[in-house]
Write a protein that holds these residues in place. Sequence first.
Motif, PDB file in Angstrom:
ATOM      1  N   SER A   1     -57.330  25.237 -52.120  1.00 43.72           N
ATOM      2  CA  SER A   1     -55.881  25.791 -53.097  1.00 43.72           C
ATOM      3  C   SER A   1     -55.472  26.860 -52.331  1.00 43.72           C
ATOM      4  O   SER A   1     -56.157  28.083 -52.372  1.00 43.72           O
ATOM      5  CB  SER A   1     -56.306  25.790 -54.418  1.00 43.72           C
ATOM      6  OG  SER A   1     -55.446  26.393 -55.055  1.00 43.72           O
ATOM      7  N   ILE A   2     -54.316  26.688 -51.893  1.00 49.07           N
ATOM      8  CA  ILE A   2     -53.810  27.796 -51.182  1.00 49.07           C
ATOM      9  C   ILE A   2     -53.022  29.178 -52.205  1.00 49.07           C
ATOM     10  O   ILE A   2     -52.285  28.564 -53.052  1.00 49.07           O
ATOM     11  CB  ILE A   2     -52.535  27.409 -50.292  1.00 49.07           C
ATOM     12  CG1 ILE A   2     -52.871  26.459 -49.298  1.00 49.07           C
ATOM     13  CG2 ILE A   2     -51.744  28.549 -49.694  1.00 49.07           C
ATOM     14  CD1 ILE A   2     -53.594  26.987 -48.018  1.00 49.07           C
TER      15      ILE A   2
ATOM     16  N   GLN B   1     -57.310  34.688 -48.141  1.00 50.85           N
ATOM     17  CA  GLN B   1     -57.502  33.414 -47.298  1.00 50.85           C
ATOM     18  C   GLN B   1     -57.070  33.296 -45.864  1.00 50.85           C
ATOM     19  O   GLN B   1     -56.248  34.125 -45.562  1.00 50.85           O
ATOM     20  CB  GLN B   1     -56.864  32.408 -48.146  1.00 50.85           C
ATOM     21  CG  GLN B   1     -57.294  31.892 -49.470  1.00 50.85           C
ATOM     22  CD  GLN B   1     -56.647  31.305 -50.423  1.00 50.85           C
ATOM     23  OE1 GLN B   1     -55.421  30.936 -49.976  1.00 50.85           O
ATOM     24  NE2 GLN B   1     -57.382  30.481 -51.290  1.00 50.85           N
ATOM     25  N   VAL B   2     -57.577  32.583 -45.085  1.00 51.93           N
ATOM     26  CA  VAL B   2     -57.009  32.420 -43.828  1.00 51.93           C
ATOM     27  C   VAL B   2     -56.761  30.612 -43.514  1.00 51.93           C
ATOM     28  O   VAL B   2     -57.765  29.868 -43.867  1.00 51.93           O
ATOM     29  CB  VAL B   2     -58.032  32.699 -42.808  1.00 51.93           C
ATOM     30  CG1 VAL B   2     -57.549  32.569 -41.311  1.00 51.93           C
ATOM     31  CG2 VAL B   2     -58.490  34.359 -43.043  1.00 51.93           C
TER      32      VAL B   2
ATOM     33  N   ILE C   1     -62.060  29.309 -42.613  1.00 48.89           N
ATOM     34  CA  ILE C   1     -60.709  28.976 -42.223  1.00 48.89           C
ATOM     35  C   ILE C   1     -60.580  27.797 -43.420  1.00 48.89           C
ATOM     36  O   ILE C   1     -61.336  26.820 -43.306  1.00 48.89           O
ATOM     37  CB  ILE C   1     -60.594  28.338 -40.994  1.00 48.89           C
ATOM     38  CG1 ILE C   1     -60.723  29.446 -39.911  1.00 48.89           C
ATOM     39  CG2 ILE C   1     -59.246  27.738 -40.821  1.00 48.89           C
ATOM     40  CD1 ILE C   1     -60.648  29.014 -38.602  1.00 48.89           C
ATOM     41  N   GLY C   2     -59.457  28.001 -44.054  1.00 48.19           N
ATOM     42  CA  GLY C   2     -59.352  26.962 -45.274  1.00 48.19           C
ATOM     43  C   GLY C   2     -58.684  25.583 -45.101  1.00 48.19           C
ATOM     44  O   GLY C   2     -58.863  24.646 -45.744  1.00 48.19           O
TER      45      GLY C   2
ATOM     46  N   ILE D   1     -61.512  17.735 -43.974  1.00 53.20           N
ATOM     47  CA  ILE D   1     -60.394  18.967 -43.557  1.00 53.20           C
ATOM     48  C   ILE D   1     -59.497  18.590 -44.312  1.00 53.20           C
ATOM     49  O   ILE D   1     -58.587  17.772 -44.409  1.00 53.20           O
ATOM     50  CB  ILE D   1     -60.252  18.663 -42.187  1.00 53.20           C
ATOM     51  CG1 ILE D   1     -61.558  19.406 -41.135  1.00 53.20           C
ATOM     52  CG2 ILE D   1     -59.104  19.759 -41.824  1.00 53.20           C
ATOM     53  CD1 ILE D   1     -61.337  19.202 -39.946  1.00 53.20           C
ATOM     54  N   ASP D   2     -58.822  19.795 -44.908  1.00 52.50           N
ATOM     55  CA  ASP D   2     -57.554  20.114 -45.604  1.00 52.50           C
ATOM     56  C   ASP D   2     -56.499  20.410 -44.475  1.00 52.50           C
ATOM     57  O   ASP D   2     -56.885  21.138 -43.609  1.00 52.50           O
ATOM     58  CB  ASP D   2     -57.614  21.113 -46.525  1.00 52.50           C
ATOM     59  CG  ASP D   2     -58.521  20.668 -47.978  1.00 52.50           C
ATOM     60  OD1 ASP D   2     -58.168  19.417 -48.375  1.00 52.50           O
ATOM     61  OD2 ASP D   2     -59.196  21.414 -48.180  1.00 52.50           O
ATOM     62  N   PHE D   3     -55.437  20.045 -44.425  1.00 50.09           N
ATOM     63  CA  PHE D   3     -54.370  20.381 -43.525  1.00 50.09           C
ATOM     64  C   PHE D   3     -53.162  20.928 -44.210  1.00 50.09           C
ATOM     65  O   PHE D   3     -52.847  20.744 -45.211  1.00 50.09           O
ATOM     66  CB  PHE D   3     -53.931  18.920 -42.914  1.00 50.09           C
ATOM     67  CG  PHE D   3     -55.077  18.461 -41.869  1.00 50.09           C
ATOM     68  CD1 PHE D   3     -55.305  18.937 -40.561  1.00 50.09           C
ATOM     69  CD2 PHE D   3     -56.050  17.373 -42.448  1.00 50.09           C
ATOM     70  CE1 PHE D   3     -56.286  18.525 -39.650  1.00 50.09           C
ATOM     71  CE2 PHE D   3     -57.160  16.988 -41.436  1.00 50.09           C
ATOM     72  CZ  PHE D   3     -57.013  17.532 -40.241  1.00 50.09           C
TER      73      PHE D   3
END
Length: 308
Positions: A4-5, A76-77, A103-104, A137-139
């Motif tokens: 979640s950004i 976050q990164v 790294i998210g 992985i989230d993109f």
Amino acid sequence: MAFSIAPGVWPVMITPWTDDNKPDFKAIEGLCNWYIEKGCTGIFAVCQSSEMAYLTEQEKLDIAKAVTEAVDGRIQVVASGHTADDKATQFREIENMMKIPGIGAYVLVSNRLDQKHEGEAVFEANAREIFEKFPEIDFGIYECPMPWKRLVSLDFLKSVAPEGRMVFLKDTCCDYELIRERLKAVEGTPLKIFNANAQSWFDSYQHGSAGYNGVMANFHPDLYKWCFDHKDDQPEKARLVADFLTAAAMIEMRIYPCNAKYHQNLVDVPMNVFARSADCTKLDKNAKGEVESLINLENYVRKQLGII
């Protein structure tokens, strides 16, 4: 669960260099601390502002690791580095980058998904191939203007956003009406849209975007943060500050990222005024004077807002 950004101001990380043309990890740490002090909620590392097309594979990884270690979980990164032409190299770079703790999400570059301008079917097939190859992985996707800008279609966003594999879009269309359409297309999904364009970002934020992710967060992210925080309780003043930010962003066209590095030196984040992607010797007295005048104006605006 999808990463979640956090909404807000996300600078595009510039790369400081040592005298012998290697990443300056001390300056990277100082810059990350400055971003945090100025109220940023995340950092987009190894992007175009990082000069990613001029980095080796190992330098991309080293820089990303330095950013996550400097941040140490405080914000976050996300990271890219998606510059390779062939799929095998792209896959290797994705896998190695996402082994770095902190790294998210990995940010794909849109033009790498349709390198021969073959159209929407090829673009979507290449994106989905990556999604399927790396299910853990989230993109994100970045509409990087180099080597050419490839915008993401509304149909693609409507198709993938509900699936949750794509959580971030760095929008560079510079068209507030199109961004409004994009925001409607992804409403209620995990995908968050960040605008990289200083002129249209505030309008897009008023219509539901997650915030600003552009070059000018290397100059005055706190002023974007102020607009972000006060669009509802001080709308007229926020609009006026956003107008200042639009005019101030014209400096993007003046030997960036050299001018951003010069600016950092003047705000107590020391680094070499050198870039692999631009000729910093062109940052003459006039160009430096423009940066100095911008800092004077930034500070005047800060005083009016009561943040210094």
